[in-house]
Scaffold this active site. Structure first.
Site, short mmCIF file in Angstrom:
data_model
loop_
_atom_site.label_atom_id
_atom_site.label_comp_id
_atom_site.label_asym_id
_atom_site.label_seq_id
_atom_site.Cartn_x
_atom_site.Cartn_y
_atom_site.Cartn_z
N GLU A 221 6.29 5.72 -11.63
CA GLU A 221 5.23 6.24 -12.46
C GLU A 221 4.29 5.37 -12.68
OE1 GLU A 221 6.69 6.58 -16.56
OE2 GLU A 221 8.05 4.76 -16.37
N TYR B 151 8.80 2.74 -29.54
CA TYR B 151 7.39 3.52 -29.99
C TYR B 151 7.18 4.71 -29.62
CZ TYR B 151 4.89 2.71 -25.86
OH TYR B 151 4.49 2.64 -24.40
N LYS C 108 11.62 4.33 -24.77
CA LYS C 108 10.23 3.91 -25.05
C LYS C 108 10.09 2.68 -25.72
CE LYS C 108 5.69 6.15 -25.52
NZ LYS C 108 4.89 5.69 -24.44
N LEU D 143 9.70 7.09 -17.70
CA LEU D 143 9.76 7.65 -18.99
C LEU D 143 9.69 9.29 -19.21
CD1 LEU D 143 9.25 6.71 -22.17
CD2 LEU D 143 7.11 7.80 -21.92
N1 PLP Z 1 5.16 6.73 -18.62
C1 PLP Z 1 4.90 5.54 -19.32
C2 PLP Z 1 5.36 4.35 -18.80
C3 PLP Z 1 4.18 5.69 -20.54
O1 PLP Z 1 3.87 4.56 -21.28
C4 PLP Z 1 3.65 6.95 -20.97
C5 PLP Z 1 2.91 7.10 -22.21
O2 PLP Z 1 2.67 6.05 -22.78
C6 PLP Z 1 4.07 8.22 -20.10
C7 PLP Z 1 4.66 7.81 -18.88
C8 PLP Z 1 3.27 9.44 -20.57
O3 PLP Z 1 4.16 9.98 -21.59
P1 PLP Z 1 3.58 11.09 -22.46
O4 PLP Z 1 3.00 12.21 -21.75
O5 PLP Z 1 4.59 11.42 -23.44
O6 PLP Z 1 2.38 10.45 -23.21
#
Ligand code: PLP
Length: 282
Positions: free
Chosen positions: A176, A33, A144, A200
């Site tokens: 994270e 997603y 993701k 991620l």
């Molecule tokens: N890390 C995880 C596990 C996430 O689910 C998300 C966002 O959904 C992020 C980091 C941050 O990603 P982004 O800055 O692309 O929203």
């Protein structure tokens, strides 16, 4: 419309949408997603989110039924139909529909889902509280995927503790958050975890690194420990929905607050970028 859903060519209110039992997501969570926000009916960082979405799908060998260009057009058309100018925009692709079997049936087309509901990014200047939780996720956090149970369990723990987010640690190492990336600012240097299979690759993390480089803040993409996190001058949590949030407490202990000018500058530049990109004044 108040909200809007899409599933394999069908549109409708989210409450009325249904999916077939044999969509592989039901048995295996077999899909990926992406998500972002809109303001003024403009989608924030659409290209970057769609690129990451296709990359996640490619890492799982999911065949796409739409090109990037077609998907972007569809997302924008749907965004235009929802009344609220500020929306949470979510989409996913699952590995098609077939009777349960671990081995995917060859040649089955994938299923595209889109979900839009009213939603606003958080106040970038608000401070959040975290709890630290052992990172029990697997080794594909760079993709993701829809397999988010450890993230859900940890988020529930955070909510029960009156906190807003989780900080995951693997042993001593900070990885994270449950739905955000996390970086630290110490002695004017920004440290953030490197892009490996344990985090991620956040689009907002990349934006923050770009902002730092534009204003001369050195960046180190290195692993760092929970002690370094607790001692940092400032702690910064980034995601599409939160942009660049400071942290006031971890596990009930006050943290950060020692380089407020730099944090405010990064927040000002993050919100400026959001406003310029979406042509909005939120
Ligand atoms: N890390 C995880 C596990 C996430 O689910 C998300 C966002 O959904 C992020 C980091 C941050 O990603 P982004 O800055 O692309 O929203």
């Amino acid at each position: 419309m108040e909200n809007l859903g899409y599933y394999c060519g069908k549109f409708g209110l989210l409450e009325e949408m249904t999916i077939p039992m044999n969509d592989r997501v039901c048995y295996f969570g077999d899909g990926v997603y992406d998500a972002t926000y809109t303001a003024n009916h403009k989608i924030y960082d659409l290209d970057e989110h769609v690129d990451r979405f296709f990359h996640s799908a490619a890492l799982l060998n999911i065949n796409m039924t739409h090109t990037k260009c077609e998907l972007k057009q569809l997302l924008q058309e749907m965004v235009n139909k929802v009344d609220s100018p500020e929306q949470f925009l979510y989409w996913q692709v699952t590995r098609g529909t077939s009777v349960r079997n671990h081995v995917p049936e060859p040649g089955v087309p994938s299923n595209l889902w889109i979900m839009i509901k009213p939603g606003k990014i958080k106040d970038v200047y608000s401070k959040i509280k975290l709890i630290s939780v052992e990172d029990t996720r697997y080794f594909h956090c760079n993709i993701k995927t829809l397999n988010l149970l450890p993230n859900v369990m940890a988020s529930q723990k955070a909510a029960e503790a009156g906190c807003d987010e989780v900080v995951f640690k693997r042993g001593d190492r900070v990885t994270e958050c449950a739905h955000s990336n996390i970086s630290i600012l110490t002695h004017g240097i920004l440290k953030t975890a490197p892009l490996d299979n344990l985090i991620l690759p956040g689009i907002t993390r990349a934006n923050l690194l770009k902002i730092c480089s534009d204003c001369g803040i050195p960046v180190e993409e290195v692993t760092y420990t929970i002690n370094e996190l607790m001692e940092a001058d400032e702690i910064i949590v980034t995601s599409a929905g939160s942009l660049c949030l400071g942290v006031s407490e971890i596990d009930g202990i006050p943290v950060g607050g020692k380089d407020q000018d730099t944090l405010k500058m990064l927040q000002d530049l993050s919100i400026k970028r959001f406003r310029e990109t979406t042509d909005s004044n939120i």
